[in-house]
Design an enzyme around this catalytic site. Structure first.
Site, PDB file in Angstrom:
ATOM      1  N   SER A 233       0.386  -1.903  -0.196  1.00 59.95           N
ATOM      2  CA  SER A 233       0.016  -0.045  -0.040  1.00 59.95           C
ATOM      3  C   SER A 233       0.589   1.659   0.401  1.00 59.95           C
ATOM      4  CB  SER A 233      -0.955  -0.190   0.835  1.00 59.95           C
ATOM      5  OG  SER A 233      -0.273  -0.018   2.345  1.00 59.95           O
TER       6      SER A 233
ATOM      7  N   HIS B 244      -1.686  -2.927  -6.630  1.00 56.40           N
ATOM      8  CA  HIS B 244      -2.500  -2.216  -5.162  1.00 56.40           C
ATOM      9  C   HIS B 244      -3.953  -2.301  -5.394  1.00 56.40           C
ATOM     10  CE1 HIS B 244      -3.134   0.717  -2.506  1.00 56.40           C
ATOM     11  NE2 HIS B 244      -3.418  -0.026  -1.562  1.00 56.40           N
TER      12      HIS B 244
ATOM     13  N   GLU C 231      -4.474   0.426  -8.668  1.00 62.03           N
ATOM     14  CA  GLU C 231      -3.614   1.063  -8.685  1.00 62.03           C
ATOM     15  C   GLU C 231      -2.329   0.240  -9.641  1.00 62.03           C
ATOM     16  OE1 GLU C 231      -2.558   5.676  -6.617  1.00 62.03           O
ATOM     17  OE2 GLU C 231      -2.466   3.258  -5.351  1.00 62.03           O
TER      18      GLU C 231
ATOM     19  N   ASN D   4      -3.111   6.169  -0.919  1.00 64.44           N
ATOM     20  CA  ASN D   4      -2.402   6.564   0.184  1.00 64.44           C
ATOM     21  C   ASN D   4      -2.373   7.656   0.511  1.00 64.44           C
ATOM     22  OD1 ASN D   4      -4.241   3.877   1.687  1.00 64.44           O
ATOM     23  ND2 ASN D   4      -2.247   3.565   1.104  1.00 64.44           N
TER      24      ASN D   4
HETATM   25  N1  CAA Z   1     -15.594  -8.267   1.790  1.00 63.76           N
HETATM   26  C1  CAA Z   1     -16.554  -8.486   0.142  1.00 63.76           C
HETATM   27  N2  CAA Z   1     -17.612  -8.037   0.030  1.00 63.76           N
HETATM   28  C2  CAA Z   1     -18.002  -7.254   1.199  1.00 63.76           C
HETATM   29  C3  CAA Z   1     -17.434  -7.122   2.406  1.00 63.76           C
HETATM   30  C4  CAA Z   1     -16.439  -7.659   2.636  1.00 63.76           C
HETATM   31  N3  CAA Z   1     -15.352  -6.840   3.063  1.00 63.76           N
HETATM   32  N4  CAA Z   1     -18.027  -5.869   2.600  1.00 63.76           N
HETATM   33  C5  CAA Z   1     -19.196  -5.778   1.854  1.00 63.76           C
HETATM   34  N5  CAA Z   1     -19.383  -6.246   0.583  1.00 63.76           N
HETATM   35  C6  CAA Z   1     -20.175  -6.729   0.257  1.00 63.76           C
HETATM   36  C7  CAA Z   1     -21.302  -6.389   0.774  1.00 63.76           C
HETATM   37  O1  CAA Z   1     -22.114  -8.312   0.453  1.00 63.76           O
HETATM   38  C8  CAA Z   1     -22.370  -5.578  -0.187  1.00 63.76           C
HETATM   39  O2  CAA Z   1     -22.758  -6.525  -1.945  1.00 63.76           O
HETATM   40  P1  CAA Z   1     -24.471  -6.981  -1.994  1.00 63.76           P
HETATM   41  O3  CAA Z   1     -25.252  -5.936  -1.838  1.00 63.76           O
HETATM   42  O4  CAA Z   1     -24.511  -7.881  -3.010  1.00 63.76           O
HETATM   43  O5  CAA Z   1     -24.711  -7.816  -0.454  1.00 63.76           O
HETATM   44  C9  CAA Z   1     -21.893  -5.152  -0.396  1.00 63.76           C
HETATM   45  O6  CAA Z   1     -20.029  -4.619  -0.595  1.00 63.76           O
HETATM   46  C10 CAA Z   1     -22.667  -4.112   0.394  1.00 63.76           C
HETATM   47  O7  CAA Z   1     -22.213  -4.409   1.283  1.00 63.76           O
HETATM   48  P2  CAA Z   1     -23.149  -3.558   2.554  1.00 63.76           P
HETATM   49  O8  CAA Z   1     -24.551  -2.969   1.801  1.00 63.76           O
HETATM   50  O9  CAA Z   1     -23.049  -3.844   3.672  1.00 63.76           O
HETATM   51  O10 CAA Z   1     -22.026  -2.116   3.189  1.00 63.76           O
HETATM   52  P3  CAA Z   1     -22.107  -0.380   1.557  1.00 63.76           P
HETATM   53  O11 CAA Z   1     -23.168  -0.253   1.246  1.00 63.76           O
HETATM   54  O12 CAA Z   1     -21.822   0.076   3.299  1.00 63.76           O
HETATM   55  O13 CAA Z   1     -20.338  -1.231   1.692  1.00 63.76           O
HETATM   56  C11 CAA Z   1     -18.392  -0.751   1.360  1.00 63.76           C
HETATM   57  C12 CAA Z   1     -19.473  -1.232   2.084  1.00 63.76           C
HETATM   58  C13 CAA Z   1     -18.192  -1.200   0.290  1.00 63.76           C
HETATM   59  C14 CAA Z   1     -17.004  -1.356   2.366  1.00 63.76           C
HETATM   60  C15 CAA Z   1     -18.594   0.381   1.581  1.00 63.76           C
HETATM   61  O14 CAA Z   1     -19.220   1.020   2.886  1.00 63.76           O
HETATM   62  C16 CAA Z   1     -16.974   1.296   0.993  1.00 63.76           C
HETATM   63  O15 CAA Z   1     -17.011   1.098   0.258  1.00 63.76           O
HETATM   64  N6  CAA Z   1     -16.750   1.971   1.598  1.00 63.76           N
HETATM   65  C17 CAA Z   1     -15.745   2.477   1.729  1.00 63.76           C
HETATM   66  C18 CAA Z   1     -13.491   1.518   1.514  1.00 63.76           C
HETATM   67  C19 CAA Z   1     -12.935   2.398   1.232  1.00 63.76           C
HETATM   68  O16 CAA Z   1     -12.633   3.024   0.952  1.00 63.76           O
HETATM   69  N7  CAA Z   1     -12.024   1.336   0.438  1.00 63.76           N
HETATM   70  C20 CAA Z   1     -10.738   1.525   0.619  1.00 63.76           C
HETATM   71  C21 CAA Z   1     -10.253   1.410   1.676  1.00 63.76           C
HETATM   72  S1  CAA Z   1      -8.348   2.051   1.529  1.00 63.76           S
HETATM   73  C22 CAA Z   1      -7.834   0.667   0.503  1.00 63.76           C
HETATM   74  O17 CAA Z   1      -8.048  -0.018   0.229  1.00 63.76           O
HETATM   75  C23 CAA Z   1      -6.021   1.152   0.584  1.00 63.76           C
HETATM   76  C24 CAA Z   1      -5.244   0.995   1.501  1.00 63.76           C
HETATM   77  O18 CAA Z   1      -3.983   0.582   1.055  1.00 63.76           O
HETATM   78  C25 CAA Z   1      -5.752   1.068   2.923  1.00 63.76           C
END
Ligand code: CAA
Length: 281
Positions: A117, A138, A150, A188
């Site tokens: 990351s 990434h 990425e 990030n």
């Molecule tokens: N794994 C797989 N699928 C997942 C999941 C997980 N951990 N969490 C949620 N989902 C799926 C759910 O199954 C759901 O699909 P269905 O509709 O088919 O059931 C879908 O995602 C939507 O989930 P929810 O309805 O439960 O909740 P939501 O609408 O709030 O979405 C989320 C959840 C997609 C996580 C959303 O909150 C989101 O986009 N959050 C921000 C995520 C983000 O910013 N990610 C980047 C992090 S930084 C990074 O990754 C880089 C790094 O190096 C640190």
């Protein structure tokens, strides 16, 4: 490219293995810890079952996807692979040791990618005799849901390697974005200082945890507030990335918030430890 190895069966590694297997690739999911491997495989099965329940996948597609996945505790299985994606702990010494071994084990054509990351691809590549075939891939968390990959060019990454990884990213139904090798890349470098600023806002008593998150969710349409997202990413990971930015740019604007340091020292690492800015069952 047919056969892939993903190293590290944690949340990122198992998600990456799942999307490759769903897209028709044969995948070794490798971890030296057998119970972590078992947990990673179970997690994939759980998510595939959910996809079937939601009508996004048939039972036959699920069975075929699982058949394409082989759990592996032996890094030597990489000798059968055209691409290896490393998703182990964010520690340069560990990554360099993995890449050095992979360079010895894999055939000459194999591309070695890292899901780091924030660590430098150029430095990871220096552990091998094929820096032109080392690249950053990434993925974002949760991998099966997020569309972005990425792709990070190290200083010596060849055009051929870049094109091969861009093509494969599209085959995974993800969108590739080309990025050069600087601390935190693009994602990030922007995301984690925003999270750090949210933690400073809490530290200075400007607003409560819930209200800081509410402002960003309702005011900026972010799917999660920054403190909830920090818990989701892991506070140790957020601190680590801030330290990489602080050291890499030598600029005090990237100094990690003391409250973040305190939480990490207390073992409050977010969702995975049961407590971060929020409490989890
Ligand atoms: N794994 C797989 N699928 C997942 C999941 C997980 N951990 N969490 C949620 N989902 C799926 C759910 O199954 C759901 O699909 P269905 O509709 O088919 O059931 C879908 O995602 C939507 O989930 P929810 O309805 O439960 O909740 P939501 O609408 O709030 O979405 C989320 C959840 C997609 C996580 C959303 O909150 C989101 O986009 N959050 C921000 C995520 C983000 O910013 N990610 C980047 C992090 S930084 C990074 O990754 C880089 C790094 O190096 C640190």
């Amino acid at each position: 490219m047919n056969t892939i190895m993903v190293i590290g069966a944690g949340q990122m590694g198992s998600g990456i293995a799942q999307v490759f297997a769903q897209s028709g690739y044969h995948v070794y999911l490798n971890d030296m810890n057998e119970s972590a491997l078992e947990k990673g495989m179970k997690n994939i099965e759980k998510l595939l079952n959910r996809a079937v329940d939601k009508g996004r996948m048939t039972e036959d597609e699920k069975t075929a996807t699982i058949r394409r996945l082989s759990p592996s505790i032996n890094l030597q299985d990489a000798k059968n692979c055209d691409l290896v994606v490393e998703a182990v702990i964010e520690n340069m010494d560990v990554k360099m040791s993995v890449f050095k071994h992979l360079d010895e084990i894999t055939p000459a054509h194999t591309i070695l990618a890292s899901n780091t990351s924030s660590l430098r691809i150029t430095e990871i590549a220096s552990a091998t005799n094929r820096p032109d075939q080392v690249i950053g891939m990434h993925f974002m968390n949760p991998v099966p849901v997020m569309k972005l990959v990425e792709i990070i060019r190290g200083l010596q990454t060849s055009e051929e390697t870049y094109q091969a990884i861009e093509d494969i990213t599209r085959k995974l139904a993800k969108t590739p974005v080309e990025v050069n090798d600087f601390p935190g890349f693009v994602s990030n470098r922007i995301l984690v200082p925003m999270i750090n600023e949210a933690i400073y806002t809490l530290y200075e008593g400007v607003a409560t945890v819930e209200d800081i998150d509410r402002v960003m969710k309702l005011g900026m349409n972010h799917p999660m507030g920054p403190l909830q997202l920090a818990d989701f990413i892991g506070l140790d990971t957020c601190l680590y990335i801030m330290e990489v930015l602080h050291e890499g740019f030598g600029d005090s604007k990237y100094r990690p918030c003391p409250l973040l340091r305190n939480y990490v020292k207390a073992g409050w690492l977010g969702k995975k430890s049961g407590r971060g800015f929020y409490q989890y069952d």
